[in-house]
Design an enzyme around this catalytic site. Structure first.
Site, PDB file in Angstrom:
ATOM      1  N   SER A   1      14.698 -32.943  11.420  1.00 48.79           N
ATOM      2  CA  SER A   1      14.183 -32.982  10.050  1.00 48.79           C
ATOM      3  C   SER A   1      12.702 -32.637  10.041  1.00 48.79           C
ATOM      4  O   SER A   1      11.975 -32.997  10.973  1.00 48.79           O
ATOM      5  CB  SER A   1      14.386 -34.373   9.445  1.00 48.79           C
ATOM      6  OG  SER A   1      13.680 -34.498   8.215  1.00 48.79           O
TER       7      SER A   1
ATOM      8  N   TYR B   1      12.342 -43.251   9.251  1.00 49.59           N
ATOM      9  CA  TYR B   1      13.138 -42.041   9.519  1.00 49.59           C
ATOM     10  C   TYR B   1      12.279 -40.990  10.214  1.00 49.59           C
ATOM     11  O   TYR B   1      12.694 -40.390  11.220  1.00 49.59           O
ATOM     12  CB  TYR B   1      13.672 -41.508   8.198  1.00 49.59           C
ATOM     13  CG  TYR B   1      14.495 -40.247   8.314  1.00 49.59           C
ATOM     14  CD1 TYR B   1      15.760 -40.261   8.889  1.00 49.59           C
ATOM     15  CD2 TYR B   1      14.001 -39.036   7.827  1.00 49.59           C
ATOM     16  CE1 TYR B   1      16.517 -39.106   8.985  1.00 49.59           C
ATOM     17  CE2 TYR B   1      14.751 -37.883   7.919  1.00 49.59           C
ATOM     18  CZ  TYR B   1      16.006 -37.917   8.494  1.00 49.59           C
ATOM     19  OH  TYR B   1      16.743 -36.758   8.591  1.00 49.59           O
TER      20      TYR B   1
END
Length: 408
Positions: free
Chosen positions: A225, A238
């Site tokens: 990501s 995250y």
């Protein structure tokens, strides 16, 4: 006239040429619209004209940049080199219950790959869909990548079915995102949960399957990501897990090069996958957060501040792109291209984000991230309260000053 320029000038000229060339390459790869690309071209031309005023006329420079653009576009639009055959190649994919993993398993199976697809629930909707739509070549395995015993069992099952053949591809797709607030508000269980799945789980799978991948001189493709490279507000848990994953994968790329194993990382933009697109999911996460926050912390931030963050996350997820094909296409290219890329930008906006981070001042890139992702209107309650107190104090002082002037 050429003799008038010193060696440092030509060194400076070469460095500037590399900078401009790299910048324009990033612009062309950033999925910008035609108008935005034209503006970027004109801006670069004006900038270089100012810097190169004593070397090249602006028109000549524009022609050279235009020729470079045409050459790059011709190279980019030219047919890709003949891809490697899919038949006879085996690929192991994690996280196939839904999203990228599910879509990739179906596409690879249709192309003729022997697919080993892991799911958390063999009786779930995703597993049943794969059984219904895919060929008998596909093997479903129930694996929680945070459980080493299940990974080892999956390795034994895969090795048994492959026989003497090695594993061509490992697609690390399984991931988790449970962040819905500022780092101070995020539960420690969220930080640990993200690290367990996104980093340690992927690490365990990769280490276990490396002997099979080295045997076949295969490929490792990992879905990561941009949050691992950019400090997105409210994504600390995250993002930290993806940052650890990115560093591990980039290190692995260098270490496995002598073995002939190619390593790629996919960096997707916002896509609609799994639970995050479900409103009930965000309500559950929000409720759990409120129940576990200390009263003092909740008072400082305010329940309305926490609720706004939850609503923004849900809005962002609901507006994400439902077409997963850019990510699936990138995975296929990484598996079958004779020379796969080390890094793939999958989806619009990702290339632009990395371009801004690479070439723009920190203040610009920082503001870009804040405005692009979490467009919060509320500040924490304690700051609002303090601001109101300061405002009242200022008004009170002004009134006192005015009264004093009248008395005089």
């Amino acid at each position: 006239m050429m003799d008038d320029y010193t060696l440092p000038f030509w060194i400076y000229l070469c460095v500037l040429t590399v900078f401009v060339g790299g910048a324009m390459k990033m612009i062309l790869a950033s999925h910008l619209s035609t108008a935005s690309t034209l503006v970027a071209w004109l801006g670069a031309t004006v900038l270089v004209e100012r810097l190169w005023a004593f070397c090249l006329p602006a028109m000549l420079l524009l022609v050279l940049l235009g020729l470079t653009c045409c050459f790059y576009n011709a190279t980019r639009s030219a047919p890709l080199p003949t891809t490697l055959p899919a038949h006879g190649k085996a690929v192991f994919i994690t996280g196939c219950d839904s999203g990228f993993g599910n879509a990739t398993a179906k596409r690879l199976d249709a192309m003729g790959f022997e697919v080993f697809a892991t799911v958390l629930d063999l009786s779930g909707d995703g597993a049943r869909e794969l059984q219904r739509t895919c060929s008998p070549r596909l093997t479903l395995l129930q694996v929680d990548i945070t459980q080493p015993q299940q990974i080892q069992q999956a390795l034994l099952d895969t090795r048994t079915k492959l026989g003497l053949k090695g594993l061509w591809g490992l697609v690390n797709n399984a991931g988790r995102c449970v962040n819905i607030g500022d780092a101070e508000l995020s539960l420690m269980s969220n930080f640990r949960g993200c690290m367990e799945v996104n980093f340690f789980g992927t690490l365990s799978v990769t280490k276990c399957f490396l002997p099979l991948l080295r045997q076949a001189k295969g490929r490792i493709v990992t879905i990561s990501s941009p949050a691992g490279d950019h400090p997105f507000p409210c994504l600390a848990a995250y993002g930290a897990s993806k940052a650890a994953l990115n560093l591990f994968i980039n290190t692995l790329r260098h270490e496995l090069e002598p073995w002939g194993v190619q390593v790629s990382i996919i960096l997707p933009s916002a896509f609609k996958t799994g639970h995050p697109s479900n409103y009930a999911y965000w309500e559950q996460q929000h409720k759990q957060l409120l129940q576990n926050l200390s009263p003092a912390l909740l008072e400082d931030y305010g329940e309305d501040y926490v609720t706004e963050t939850k609503d923004l996350f849900h809005s962002h997820a609901s507006q994400a792109n439902p077409d997963l094909s850019p990510v699936v296409d990138a995975i296929i290219h990484a598996l079958l291209a004779p020379q796969p890329q080390a890094r793939y930008f999958a989806g619009p906006g990702v290339g632009l984000m990395y371009f801004i981070q690479t070439y723009c001042p920190f203040s610009v890139s920082n503001r870009f991230l804040q405005k692009m992702f979490m467009k919060k209107k509320l500040t924490p309650y304690a700051l609002r309260k303090q601001s109101g107190f300061n405002l009242n104090l200022s008004l009170h002082n002004n009134n006192n000053n005015n009264n004093g002037e009248k008395l005089m």
